[in-house]
Write a protein that holds these residues in place. Structure first.
Motif, short mmCIF file in Angstrom:
data_model
loop_
_atom_site.label_atom_id
_atom_site.label_comp_id
_atom_site.label_asym_id
_atom_site.label_seq_id
_atom_site.Cartn_x
_atom_site.Cartn_y
_atom_site.Cartn_z
N GLY A 18 0.80 -1.22 0.00
CA GLY A 18 0.00 0.00 0.00
C GLY A 18 0.83 1.27 0.00
O GLY A 18 0.30 2.36 -0.09
N GLN A 19 2.16 1.12 0.11
CA GLN A 19 3.04 2.29 0.10
C GLN A 19 3.96 2.23 -1.11
O GLN A 19 4.18 1.18 -1.68
CB GLN A 19 3.88 2.34 1.39
N GLU A 20 4.49 3.39 -1.49
CA GLU A 20 5.41 3.45 -2.61
C GLU A 20 6.84 3.62 -2.10
O GLU A 20 7.07 4.22 -1.04
CB GLU A 20 5.05 4.63 -3.53
N VAL A 21 7.78 3.09 -2.86
CA VAL A 21 9.19 3.26 -2.52
C VAL A 21 9.57 4.73 -2.68
O VAL A 21 9.24 5.36 -3.70
CB VAL A 21 10.09 2.39 -3.44
N LYS A 22 10.23 5.27 -1.69
CA LYS A 22 10.68 6.66 -1.76
C LYS A 22 11.82 6.75 -2.78
O LYS A 22 12.82 6.07 -2.66
CB LYS A 22 11.15 7.13 -0.38
N LEU A 23 11.65 7.59 -3.78
CA LEU A 23 12.66 7.72 -4.82
C LEU A 23 13.82 8.58 -4.31
O LEU A 23 13.63 9.49 -3.51
CB LEU A 23 12.06 8.35 -6.08
N PRO A 24 15.03 8.29 -4.77
CA PRO A 24 16.19 9.06 -4.31
C PRO A 24 16.15 10.51 -4.80
O PRO A 24 15.65 10.79 -5.89
CB PRO A 24 17.38 8.31 -4.93
N SER A 25 16.66 11.38 -3.97
CA SER A 25 16.75 12.80 -4.31
C SER A 25 18.17 13.12 -4.79
O SER A 25 19.05 12.25 -4.78
CB SER A 25 16.45 13.65 -3.07
N THR A 26 18.40 14.34 -5.19
CA THR A 26 19.74 14.76 -5.60
C THR A 26 20.72 14.61 -4.45
O THR A 26 21.87 14.18 -4.63
CB THR A 26 19.72 16.22 -6.10
N ALA A 27 20.28 14.96 -3.24
CA ALA A 27 21.15 14.81 -2.06
C ALA A 27 21.48 13.33 -1.82
O ALA A 27 22.63 12.99 -1.47
CB ALA A 27 20.47 15.41 -0.83
N ASP A 28 20.48 12.47 -2.00
CA ASP A 28 20.72 11.03 -1.85
C ASP A 28 21.75 10.55 -2.87
O ASP A 28 22.63 9.75 -2.56
CB ASP A 28 19.42 10.24 -2.04
N PHE A 29 21.62 11.04 -4.11
CA PHE A 29 22.55 10.64 -5.17
C PHE A 29 23.98 11.04 -4.80
O PHE A 29 24.92 10.25 -4.96
CB PHE A 29 22.13 11.29 -6.49
N LYS A 30 24.15 12.26 -4.32
CA LYS A 30 25.50 12.72 -3.95
C LYS A 30 26.08 11.87 -2.81
O LYS A 30 27.27 11.56 -2.79
CB LYS A 30 25.47 14.20 -3.56
N ALA A 31 25.22 11.49 -1.85
CA ALA A 31 25.68 10.63 -0.74
C ALA A 31 26.07 9.26 -1.27
O ALA A 31 27.06 8.66 -0.82
CB ALA A 31 24.59 10.51 0.31
N MET A 32 25.29 8.74 -2.23
CA MET A 32 25.63 7.45 -2.84
C MET A 32 27.00 7.51 -3.52
O MET A 32 27.81 6.59 -3.41
CB MET A 32 24.57 7.05 -3.87
N ILE A 33 27.24 8.58 -4.25
CA ILE A 33 28.52 8.73 -4.95
C ILE A 33 29.67 8.84 -3.94
O ILE A 33 30.75 8.29 -4.15
CB ILE A 33 28.51 9.97 -5.88
N ALA A 34 29.43 9.52 -2.83
CA ALA A 34 30.46 9.62 -1.79
C ALA A 34 30.80 8.24 -1.24
O ALA A 34 31.97 7.90 -1.03
CB ALA A 34 29.99 10.54 -0.67
N LYS A 35 29.78 7.41 -1.00
CA LYS A 35 30.01 6.05 -0.51
C LYS A 35 30.73 5.21 -1.57
O LYS A 35 31.60 4.39 -1.24
CB LYS A 35 28.69 5.40 -0.12
N ALA A 36 30.37 5.42 -2.84
CA ALA A 36 31.04 4.72 -3.93
C ALA A 36 32.51 5.12 -3.99
O ALA A 36 33.39 4.26 -4.16
CB ALA A 36 30.35 5.03 -5.26
N LYS A 37 32.76 6.40 -3.84
CA LYS A 37 34.15 6.89 -3.90
C LYS A 37 34.96 6.35 -2.73
O LYS A 37 36.12 5.95 -2.89
CB LYS A 37 34.14 8.43 -3.90
#
Length: 592
Positions: free
Chosen positions: A466-485
């Motif tokens: 009954g709920q939707e997955v919260k889509l990533p934001s620009t801030a989330d994307f930058k945090a993901m890239i930081a973790k990748a780096k």
């Protein structure tokens, strides 16, 4: 991209990794090729494991290995690297020598004579002991020679060790180029039914209702399907959708095996058949004048992998089984989509619906999930702090190479786009899942391998009903890239520190770093600098040595690559004591 240019690009990648601290060019190149082979479904999760030495009169060589989950299929790799910048031929005699040296390694492991002669502290010792223990249960063995030169022969005559067949293949720069430049490794799968069955395969050919595909309905002789699996192995089983279907599905496999042994003439009645996709077919006429498939290119099985593999392994285990009366119903979908991304999405959908009652790997089937679509969308609009360069999220396999081909129409344009989006900033779905799960302190899941880790990652994204997955934001994307780096910089640091199992040590070290630093680490600073500070790397180096010690001590002789998959291993590592956080790390927020 021409072969010569592709070779130089590949060598530049190897040398860049050498500058990042790798020990041997030969192993860097081998790792690039092994990872590619795993990604396209040619092998299982590869483990880099270097051994070169003389035991008695035998010279032995090994660069890596890959074992199936059930320990019934084994691939060994041996690297022949020369660092050439122009396409160069390698004599068959040289590749044959490398095959022999790896073959002897396997033979001595099987006989149980190698392990006792190796230093107990050498990581190869645990591999030798494992191969000795599982050898009798192995059902498929292959040895691959990996080389940056061009081999005249891509395969050699099958050999035997203790009654088991060992297939011998060469993965050279030409073969690698064909895979990566076309983005379709299944292009190697070319079948001539005139040669395989003596005549075209009778079929009903139906023109599709749109421009996406046509299809053919047929019944494939069981022995022909068995020979296809013998020739192409797991590449035949969903090479494009990156799915390695297990041949050990106990219930289904037992039923197929029983039918083949006891009622082969009823196989078509009892079996649901298979679904295939192909890039191209040529029609001909069978002996009785019926329309038939004479030639097919780019064939892959998207449903029915277990049926196919079971035909091969049943005949191998029970040679008396007669497959002459066995027919397998088949639907062959012939792709006509010209856009690679659209084609991949269509193949993924076909596979998903064809496998609606089976467990299928998620990595390509999930390409169109909103989560991945949103990350791709953000990656196309967000620039690094320099305002010029970007990270490229490869939602659909091969889309990075497609971008280069589409936009890099001249050398100057190609250089400009590669400067803005270098391969070092290409991020695949399985890469991202690995980096995020490691940071979320799930190293035992990361150690399961890229596909299983991705499965778990996607499962964790499912929202409550009954709920939707919260889509990533620009801030989330930058945090993901930081973790990748952070993960990638840790990987570069750790790779030259240890002889083997660097991937496992890296995953656990990143998780320990997350555990020790938690919310105190400033990911925005890593994004802003597009780098990890020397101070943080120094801290990671200290923890990496301590993590390695805990992994080896807690494994008690077991292979680290296998032990690291266990929850007990995670518990041992997370419950150990580590050096306190040093002062002066720019990314760390200190109390007070």
């Amino acid at each position: 991209m021409e072969l010569a240019e592709f070779l130089r690009e590949t060598q530049a990648t190897v040398r860049a990794q050498m500058q990042d601290g790798a020990l041997y060019e030969e192993l860097v190149y081998a790792n690039i090729v092994m990872d590619h082979m795993a990604e396209i479904g040619m092998t299982f999760e590869p483990v880099q494991c270097h051994f070169e030495g003389k035991v008695g009169n035998a010279i032995l060589r090994l660069s890596g290995y890959a074992l199936s989950d059930d320990n019934d299929q084994l691939d060994l790799f041996v690297s022949l690297y020369q660092g050439v910048d122009e396409p160069t031929r390698i004599p068959d005699a040289e590749t044959k020598t490398a095959v022999e040296q790896c073959f002897r390694f396997l033979s001595l492991c099987a006989q149980g004579t190698l392990a006792p002669k190796l230093d107990p502290t050498n990581d190869v010792r645990s591999l030798a002991e494992t191969l000795q223990a599982i050898y009798n249960d192995l059902e498929q063995i292959r040895i691959f020679v990996i080389t940056d030169r061009i081999a005249n022969s891509k395969s050699f005559k099958t050999k035997e060790i203790n009654g088991k067949a060992v297939r011998l293949e060469v993965m050279d720069i030409e073969r690698l180029h064909r895979h990566l430049s076309e983005g379709k490794p299944r292009d190697e799968l070319v079948i001539d039914f005139n040669e395989l069955s003596g005549q075209p395969l009778p079929c009903v050919f139906v023109n599709g209702q749109n421009d996406d595909y046509n299809y053919a309905l047929t019944a494939i002789p069981g022995d022909a399907l068995r020979l296809l699996y013998e020739k192409f192995g797991a590449r035949l089983l969903e090479a494009n959708v990156r799915s390695f279907l297990s041949v050990k599905g106990k219930g289904v496999n037992a039923g197929i095996q029983s039918t083949l042994r006891n009622s082969p003439e009823r196989f078509m009645a009892y079996n649901n058949g298979i679904v295939m996709v192909a890039d191209e077919i040529r029609l001909g006429h069978s002996h009785d004048g019926m329309t038939g498939i004479a030639w097919i290119k780019g064939l892959q099985i998207v449903n029915g992998g277990q049926t196919t593999a079971s035909l091969y392994f049943t005949k191998k285990k029970y040679p008396e089984v007669d497959l002459s009366s066995v027919r397998v119903a088949a639907k062959i979908i012939v792709m006509s989509v010209q856009d690679p991304a659209k084609e991949e999405a269509l193949v993924s959908d076909i596979s998903r619906f064809a496998n609606s009652q089976n467990a299928v790997r998620q990595s390509d089937l999930s390409a169109n999930k909103p989560f991945h679509v949103e990350i791709e969308k953000i990656s196309r609009t967000v620039y690094c702090p320099d305002g010029v360069s970007q990270w490229f999220y490869e939602r659909a396999a091969g889309s990075y190479n497609t971008l280069l081909a589409r936009e890099g129409t001249t050398p100057a344009k190609l250089k400009k786009i590669k400067d803005a989006i270098p391969t070092s900033r290409r991020l695949t779905k399985t890469d991202l899942a690995k980096y995020l799960n490691a940071w979320d302190q799930k190293p035992e899941i990361v150690s399961l391998g890229s596909q299983k880790n991705f499965d778990r990652f996607m499962a964790a994204l499912v929202a409550p009903e009954g709920q939707e997955v919260k889509l990533p934001s620009t801030a989330d994307f930058k945090a993901m890239i930081a973790k990748a780096k952070l993960y990638r910089d840790a990987q570069k640091l750790i790779r030259p520190m240890f002889q083997a199992f660097q991937a496992n040590i890296t995953a656990y070290t990143v998780s320990v770093t997350a555990m020790m630093l938690g919310e105190r680490i400033d990911l925005d600073k890593i994004w802003s600098n597009q780098a990890v500070s020397n101070e943080l790397l120094k801290q990671i180096e200290t923890w990496a040595r301590q993590v390695s010690d805990v992994l080896h001590e807690s494994a008690r002789g077991k292979m680290i690559s296998e032990w690291s998959k266990k929850p007990e291993c995670r518990d041992a590592v997370f419950n150990a004591s580590y050096s306190p956080v040093i002062s002066g790390i720019p990314e760390v927020r200190y109390n007070g």
